[in-house]
Structures are given as C-alpha cells and as structure tokens.
Design a protein around this motif. Structure first.
Motif, PDB file in Angstrom:
ATOM      1  N   ALA A  55      66.120  40.373  91.363  1.00 55.91           N
ATOM      2  CA  ALA A  55      64.868  39.663  91.584  1.00 55.91           C
ATOM      3  C   ALA A  55      64.096  40.239  92.755  1.00 55.91           C
ATOM      4  CB  ALA A  55      65.148  38.175  91.803  1.00 55.91           C
ATOM      5  N   LEU A  56      64.794  40.633  93.786  1.00 50.10           N
ATOM      6  CA  LEU A  56      64.129  41.226  94.945  1.00 50.10           C
ATOM      7  C   LEU A  56      63.480  42.565  94.585  1.00 50.10           C
ATOM      8  CD1 LEU A  56      66.658  40.454  97.849  1.00 50.10           C
ATOM      9  CD2 LEU A  56      64.319  39.578  97.603  1.00 50.10           C
ATOM     10  N   LEU A  57      64.174  43.358  93.749  1.00 50.61           N
ATOM     11  CA  LEU A  57      63.595  44.635  93.318  1.00 50.61           C
ATOM     12  C   LEU A  57      62.340  44.388  92.492  1.00 50.61           C
ATOM     13  CD1 LEU A  57      66.824  46.623  92.360  1.00 50.61           C
ATOM     14  CD2 LEU A  57      65.369  46.953  94.364  1.00 50.61           C
ATOM     15  N   LYS A  58      62.389  43.396  91.605  1.00 48.73           N
ATOM     16  CA  LYS A  58      61.220  43.083  90.786  1.00 48.73           C
ATOM     17  C   LYS A  58      60.073  42.574  91.670  1.00 48.73           C
ATOM     18  CE  LYS A  58      59.936  40.772  86.497  1.00 48.73           C
ATOM     19  NZ  LYS A  58      58.626  40.345  86.923  1.00 48.73           N
ATOM     20  N   VAL A  59      60.388  41.761  92.657  1.00 46.74           N
ATOM     21  CA  VAL A  59      59.350  41.284  93.578  1.00 46.74           C
ATOM     22  C   VAL A  59      58.742  42.455  94.324  1.00 46.74           C
ATOM     23  CG1 VAL A  59      58.971  39.934  95.678  1.00 46.74           C
ATOM     24  CG2 VAL A  59      60.282  38.955  93.794  1.00 46.74           C
ATOM     25  N   GLN A  60      59.584  43.414  94.714  1.00 49.10           N
ATOM     26  CA  GLN A  60      59.082  44.582  95.434  1.00 49.10           C
ATOM     27  C   GLN A  60      58.161  45.425  94.547  1.00 49.10           C
ATOM     28  OE1 GLN A  60      59.675  45.085  98.670  1.00 49.10           O
ATOM     29  NE2 GLN A  60      58.319  46.843  98.668  1.00 49.10           N
ATOM     30  N   ALA A  61      58.601  45.593  93.286  1.00 49.06           N
ATOM     31  CA  ALA A  61      57.766  46.385  92.358  1.00 49.06           C
ATOM     32  C   ALA A  61      56.443  45.687  92.089  1.00 49.06           C
ATOM     33  CB  ALA A  61      58.522  46.620  91.056  1.00 49.06           C
ATOM     34  N   ASP A  62      56.496  44.383  91.833  1.00 49.65           N
ATOM     35  CA  ASP A  62      55.264  43.638  91.588  1.00 49.65           C
ATOM     36  C   ASP A  62      54.379  43.620  92.823  1.00 49.65           C
ATOM     37  OD1 ASP A  62      56.147  43.171  89.043  1.00 49.65           O
ATOM     38  OD2 ASP A  62      56.924  41.147  89.469  1.00 49.65           O
ATOM     39  N   SER A  63      55.010  43.623  93.975  1.00 53.34           N
ATOM     40  CA  SER A  63      54.222  43.652  95.213  1.00 53.34           C
ATOM     41  C   SER A  63      53.483  44.986  95.341  1.00 53.34           C
ATOM     42  CB  SER A  63      55.134  43.434  96.404  1.00 53.34           C
ATOM     43  OG  SER A  63      54.429  43.577  97.619  1.00 53.34           O
ATOM     44  N   ASN A  64      54.144  46.072  95.004  1.00 54.76           N
ATOM     45  CA  ASN A  64      53.502  47.392  95.066  1.00 54.76           C
ATOM     46  C   ASN A  64      52.358  47.476  94.050  1.00 54.76           C
ATOM     47  OD1 ASN A  64      55.299  48.176  97.058  1.00 54.76           O
ATOM     48  ND2 ASN A  64      56.766  49.045  95.595  1.00 54.76           N
ATOM     49  N   GLU A  65      52.646  46.941  92.847  1.00 52.62           N
ATOM     50  CA  GLU A  65      51.611  46.959  91.805  1.00 52.62           C
ATOM     51  C   GLU A  65      50.416  46.104  92.224  1.00 52.62           C
ATOM     52  OE1 GLU A  65      51.168  45.845  87.040  1.00 52.62           O
ATOM     53  OE2 GLU A  65      53.139  45.860  88.022  1.00 52.62           O
ATOM     54  N   TYR A  66      50.680  45.010  92.883  1.00 50.81           N
ATOM     55  CA  TYR A  66      49.604  44.131  93.348  1.00 50.81           C
ATOM     56  C   TYR A  66      48.790  44.810  94.437  1.00 50.81           C
ATOM     57  CZ  TYR A  66      47.355  40.051  95.481  1.00 50.81           C
ATOM     58  OH  TYR A  66      46.435  39.178  96.010  1.00 50.81           O
ATOM     59  N   GLU A  67      49.434  45.542  95.305  1.00 53.51           N
ATOM     60  CA  GLU A  67      48.717  46.271  96.355  1.00 53.51           C
ATOM     61  C   GLU A  67      47.854  47.381  95.740  1.00 53.51           C
ATOM     62  OE1 GLU A  67      51.572  47.642  99.141  1.00 53.51           O
ATOM     63  OE2 GLU A  67      51.993  45.642  99.983  1.00 53.51           O
ATOM     64  N   ALA A  68      48.422  48.053  94.717  1.00 53.00           N
ATOM     65  CA  ALA A  68      47.638  49.107  94.037  1.00 53.00           C
ATOM     66  C   ALA A  68      46.419  48.512  93.348  1.00 53.00           C
ATOM     67  CB  ALA A  68      48.515  49.844  93.031  1.00 53.00           C
ATOM     68  N   ALA A  69      46.614  47.316  92.745  1.00 50.70           N
ATOM     69  CA  ALA A  69      45.486  46.660  92.084  1.00 50.70           C
ATOM     70  C   ALA A  69      44.433  46.249  93.097  1.00 50.70           C
ATOM     71  CB  ALA A  69      45.985  45.440  91.305  1.00 50.70           C
ATOM     72  N   GLN A  70      44.862  45.858  94.274  1.00 54.80           N
ATOM     73  CA  GLN A  70      43.894  45.515  95.317  1.00 54.80           C
ATOM     74  C   GLN A  70      43.095  46.746  95.745  1.00 54.80           C
ATOM     75  OE1 GLN A  70      46.514  43.700  98.201  1.00 54.80           O
ATOM     76  NE2 GLN A  70      45.733  41.643  97.713  1.00 54.80           N
ATOM     77  N   MET A  71      43.797  47.885  95.888  1.00 54.94           N
ATOM     78  CA  MET A  71      43.107  49.110  96.284  1.00 54.94           C
ATOM     79  C   MET A  71      42.095  49.537  95.201  1.00 54.94           C
ATOM     80  SD  MET A  71      44.135  49.876  99.275  1.00 54.94           S
ATOM     81  CE  MET A  71      43.513  51.541  99.404  1.00 54.94           C
ATOM     82  N   GLN A  72      42.520  49.439  93.947  1.00 54.34           N
ATOM     83  CA  GLN A  72      41.636  49.804  92.843  1.00 54.34           C
ATOM     84  C   GLN A  72      40.453  48.858  92.777  1.00 54.34           C
ATOM     85  OE1 GLN A  72      41.928  52.487  90.955  1.00 54.34           O
ATOM     86  NE2 GLN A  72      40.066  52.017  89.789  1.00 54.34           N
ATOM     87  N   PHE A  73      40.706  47.568  93.050  1.00 57.20           N
ATOM     88  CA  PHE A  73      39.608  46.583  93.036  1.00 57.20           C
ATOM     89  C   PHE A  73      38.590  46.884  94.127  1.00 57.20           C
ATOM     90  CE2 PHE A  73      37.862  42.655  94.763  1.00 57.20           C
ATOM     91  CZ  PHE A  73      37.176  42.176  93.672  1.00 57.20           C
ATOM     92  N   LYS A  74      39.080  47.225  95.284  1.00 60.62           N
ATOM     93  CA  LYS A  74      38.159  47.548  96.383  1.00 60.62           C
ATOM     94  C   LYS A  74      37.333  48.809  96.054  1.00 60.62           C
ATOM     95  CE  LYS A  74      40.895  45.426 100.036  1.00 60.62           C
ATOM     96  NZ  LYS A  74      41.661  45.657 101.286  1.00 60.62           N
ATOM     97  N   PHE A  75      38.009  49.797  95.493  1.00 64.03           N
ATOM     98  CA  PHE A  75      37.303  51.031  95.150  1.00 64.03           C
ATOM     99  C   PHE A  75      36.249  50.777  94.071  1.00 64.03           C
ATOM    100  CE2 PHE A  75      36.976  54.863  92.485  1.00 64.03           C
ATOM    101  CZ  PHE A  75      36.498  55.763  93.413  1.00 64.03           C
ATOM    102  N   SER A  76      36.626  50.007  93.046  1.00 66.07           N
ATOM    103  CA  SER A  76      35.687  49.695  91.950  1.00 66.07           C
ATOM    104  C   SER A  76      34.518  48.870  92.470  1.00 66.07           C
ATOM    105  CB  SER A  76      36.414  48.931  90.842  1.00 66.07           C
ATOM    106  OG  SER A  76      37.436  49.711  90.278  1.00 66.07           O
ATOM    107  N   GLU A  77      34.807  47.962  93.404  1.00 65.28           N
ATOM    108  CA  GLU A  77      33.750  47.134  93.965  1.00 65.28           C
ATOM    109  C   GLU A  77      32.741  47.983  94.737  1.00 65.28           C
ATOM    110  OE1 GLU A  77      33.335  43.006  96.562  1.00 65.28           O
ATOM    111  OE2 GLU A  77      35.148  44.246  96.710  1.00 65.28           O
ATOM    112  N   ILE A  78      33.260  48.962  95.485  1.00 68.49           N
ATOM    113  CA  ILE A  78      32.378  49.828  96.262  1.00 68.49           C
ATOM    114  C   ILE A  78      31.527  50.686  95.318  1.00 68.49           C
ATOM    115  CG2 ILE A  78      32.325  51.768  97.862  1.00 68.49           C
ATOM    116  CD1 ILE A  78      34.821  50.566  99.185  1.00 68.49           C
TER     117      ILE A  78
END
Length: 443
Positions: free
Chosen positions: A157-180
């Motif tokens: 579960a911790l590994l899955k949380v870590q992976a989802d956390s990384n994916e969520y951070e990547a989605a945030q970066m992509q969202f910021k870039f798309s917004e700009i």
C-alpha cells in the motif's frame, strides 16, 4: 568469846531445824535455778551471734521441667462421633498407638466416593488446562501471522501511495504548464496573433490536464485511504486475536486455581480421614477419660483423655511474693520439703535440717501469675541427695530459698521491725552446698 572447848554448837544444836535459819537461808533449789538461768542466759547471748541464713519461703507443687513431659490432654482434631475405644484408664501406650476411632458428623464428607469424584473433576480440569494452553498458543501464532501479513500489505500500500503521489505531482506540473500555455494562447488570440484553431487546441490541452489532475488526485487519496483501511483492518483482527488469547490465558489461570483448590481439598480430605483414628503422641499412661460411651458426639478441640508421659525430668514450681522477687537469681540454691515426706526443718540452719532436698532455680517468671505472685521453677541440685522417686506430679511442695548469712540478733531485730531480707548480689556460683561465703550484701 574464847573457844576453849571442843564442843561446837553446831554439833549440839541442829541449826537447820530452827525457825530463824529457815527464814534467813537460801534453798538449794534456788541455787540450782540460778545456775540454770545463768547458763541459759549465756547460751542465749552466744546464740545471738550464731550465723543465721536468711530465707524466703514459697509454696507450690511438683511438675516437669520440660513442657512435653507434663501431663497432656488428648483432643479431638475434628468434630465427630465416637465409634470405638481401644484403651482404658491405666493402660500404657506407645507413640502412634490408636486410642479411639471417630466418624464424621458433617454431611459434606458423608459421600464414601468423595475422593474419587473429586479426582475425576480434577482430571477434567487438568484436560481443560491443556486445551486453554493450546488455544493460547494457536492464537499467538495467528497474531504472528497477522502481523507479518500486515507488514506485507502495508508495504504494498505504501508503494502504491508513493506511485500515486508521483503521478499526482506530475499531473500538477502538467496542469500548471497547460494553464500557462492556455493563458498565453488566449492573450495572443485576443491580439489576433493566434488563430481560432490554436486557441481551441490549447484549451483542449488545458482541459485534458485538468481532468488528469483530478483523476490523479482522486487516485492518490484513494491509495491513502486504502493504506489507512489496511491498518485499521489488521489492527481490528490483531486486537480480536489478542483479546481471545488473553481470555484463553485468563481461563487457563482460573482453571489452574481451581485445580490447585481441588488438589488441596483432596489432600485435606485424605488428611482428615487419617484423623478418624486418634493416636498417642508419645509414650505414656492413660490417666483419665474425659469422655465416655459409644455414639457420643464431640467437637473439634474437645478433650478426650489425659496421658501422663512415662519419662520425665521432675521439677518444682514455687510461687513467691512480689517483694521477694529481686532476691531471686538463676542458679541459686534452696531446700525443698515435699508433702507426705517427713521432715524436721530449721529454716535458718539448713545444715541441720532433716528430710529436705536440695534444689536449684532454673527459671524465674517476669509476669505476675493469676494468684498475685511470681512463679519460679526449681530442679534437683546435682550436688545434693537425689529427690525421692515416689514423688508424683501435683503433690505439694514447700521451698526454702537460701539468702545471706546474718547474726541471729540481726534477724530477730529485722523480724520485729518487719524489714525484708537484705538484698544481695551473688558473686560466684558453685562451691559447697549452700555456701553463703560467696554472697555479698548490697545495701
């Protein structure tokens, strides 16, 4: 007048027969009486300076020196009913001989198979102990397995949380870039630099990034919830298993206590049954029966008979006044007169006393007895004549406890004034019988 004749008047005249002679002469009887009186006076004066041994008298009875050698009362160890007598008064018994047989009067002991039934119950409890012990061991293994499974599930579960956390951070970066990019394209579109097609494509990319961010965030939150769910689920399972294990341990200890009680009860019943036959504690003679008959009920601790030991060391217990207690010392000598034993006693001159026996103080009570006097215990003096073998327990005795040597005149003066004997401190022990030269006065 001249004596010119040989005829004396005494020869011619009987002077003793004259009245004048009888009136003036002293009778011979008075001459003898005078001599006797002078002799008595001289003897009295001599006696006044003769040494007199001060003493203290006490009265008591014959007993035994050791408590286990004194007459003993045999008591019933348990309440019961007398069923059979094995001795009578005057019989000699040895240690362990059966005296009387008694039976039960309490209904809880009436069952003849009581020990067998309790033994069966004990075996069942012992089997339950093994079951509780095995259950506790199985639950301990289950808890161990749950903890190991919990560790693996938590790592996944911790590994899955870590992976989802990384994916969520990547989605945030992509969202910021798309917004700009969308803001820039929209500005250029408003100025007429960019076409409508570029604006729509940028808007579509921004919407896709927003959707991916939302999905990544939901996925990440779901992973964290799954982690918490795993922890809660395993905590509940482990807690339940631990509770069951503690219950099994508690039942194990409770059953252990019951087993101990059953064993104790079985042992008590076996010991109690051994009390049905009352036995003699030592060699002795049965002197008196305090209970009689068959079928008579007796209480616990109630006396049944008295036994007199056959082997004993005789002693005398004597009671003295409290005022005489400071004059008593361990090891001091005394003379003892026994009831029924002829004696001629001169308390002040023990050397000429007849029919008394030497004694030595072996114990002095420090607590006042019920009769208001202090008790001292005396044993035979090893340096004196042995006590008579015919002396029996309980016979009366009179003790003359020897103190300091003083002149007779001093003792008479002391008695007339009502003074107590002089206090003294014994300097040494031993020596000849009644040796007072080793005692010094302490005034």
């Amino acid at each position: 007048m001249l004596n010119i004749t040989d005829n004396e008047p005494k020869k011619i005249i009987k002077v003793e027969s004259t009245k004048a002679y009888k009136l003036t002469s002293v009778p011979i009887f008075f001459n003898y009486l005078s001599k006797v009186m002078w002799t008595v006076l001289v003897l009295f004066l001599v006696i006044l300076f003769v040494p007199w041994t001060q003493n203290v008298e006490g009265y008591g009875q014959v007993t035994a020196f050791r408590p286990e050698q004194r007459p003993q009362t045999i008591q019933s160890p348990i309440p019961g009913t007398i069923r059979q007598w094995f001795v009578r008064e005057g019989d000699t018994v040895n240690a362990g001989d059966t005296l009387v047989f008694i039976t039960e009067v309490k209904d809880e002991y009436f069952d003849p198979n009581l020990v067998e039934n309790l033994t069966s119950e004990l075996q069942a409890k012992e089997a339950a102990l093994i079951s509780y012990q095995d259950k506790a061991k199985a639950l301990a293994e289950q808890i161990k397995a749950l903890k190991e499974s919990q560790e693996i599930k938590l790592q996944q579960a911790l590994l899955k949380v870590q992976a989802d956390s990384n994916e969520y951070e990547a989605a945030q970066m992509q969202f910021k870039f798309s917004e700009i990019q969308f803001k820039r394209t929209d500005t250029l579109y408003q100025e007429g630099v960019k076409s409508r097609f570029d604006w729509e494509r940028s808007n579509q990319a921004f919407q896709d990034a927003t959707a991916k961010l939302t999905a990544a965030r939901n996925k990440y939150l779901q992973s964290k919830a799954d982690l918490l769910g795993i922890r809660a689920d395993f905590a509940e399972k482990i807690s339940k298993a631990e509770s069951d294990r503690q219950s099994a341990i508690s039942d194990f200890f409770a059953t252990t206590a019951e087993v101990a009680k059953l064993r104790s009860k079985i042992n008590s019943i076996n010991v109690r049954r051994s009390f049905y036959y009352v036995t003699a504690p030592q060699r002795g003679m049965v002197t008196r029966m305090t209970r009689a008959g068959i079928g008579e009920n007796i209480k616990e601790g109630e006396p049944i008979m008295e036994i007199m030991p056959l082997q004993y060391q005789i002693a005398v217990e004597v009671f003295i006044r409290p005022v005489d207690l400071p004059l008593m010392h361990l090891g001091e000598k005394g003379r003892i007169e026994f009831d029924g034993w002829p004696a001629i006693v001169f308390s002040g001159w023990p050397s000429i006393t007849f029919g008394t026996f030497g004694g030595e103080i072996i114990a002095i009570d420090n607590v006042l007895s019920e009769n208001g006097m202090y008790r001292i215990l005396m044993v035979p003096d090893k340096d004196d004549v042995p006590w008579p073998e015919q002396i029996r327990f309980g016979s009366g005795a009179r003790a003359i406890l020897l103190l300091k040597d003083v002149p007779v005149w001093y003792e008479i003066w002391r008695q007339l004034n009502g003074f107590p004997p002089e206090y003294y401190i014994p300097v040494g022990k031993g020596g000849s019988n009644g040796d007072k030269s080793k005692k010094t006065a302490s005034k």
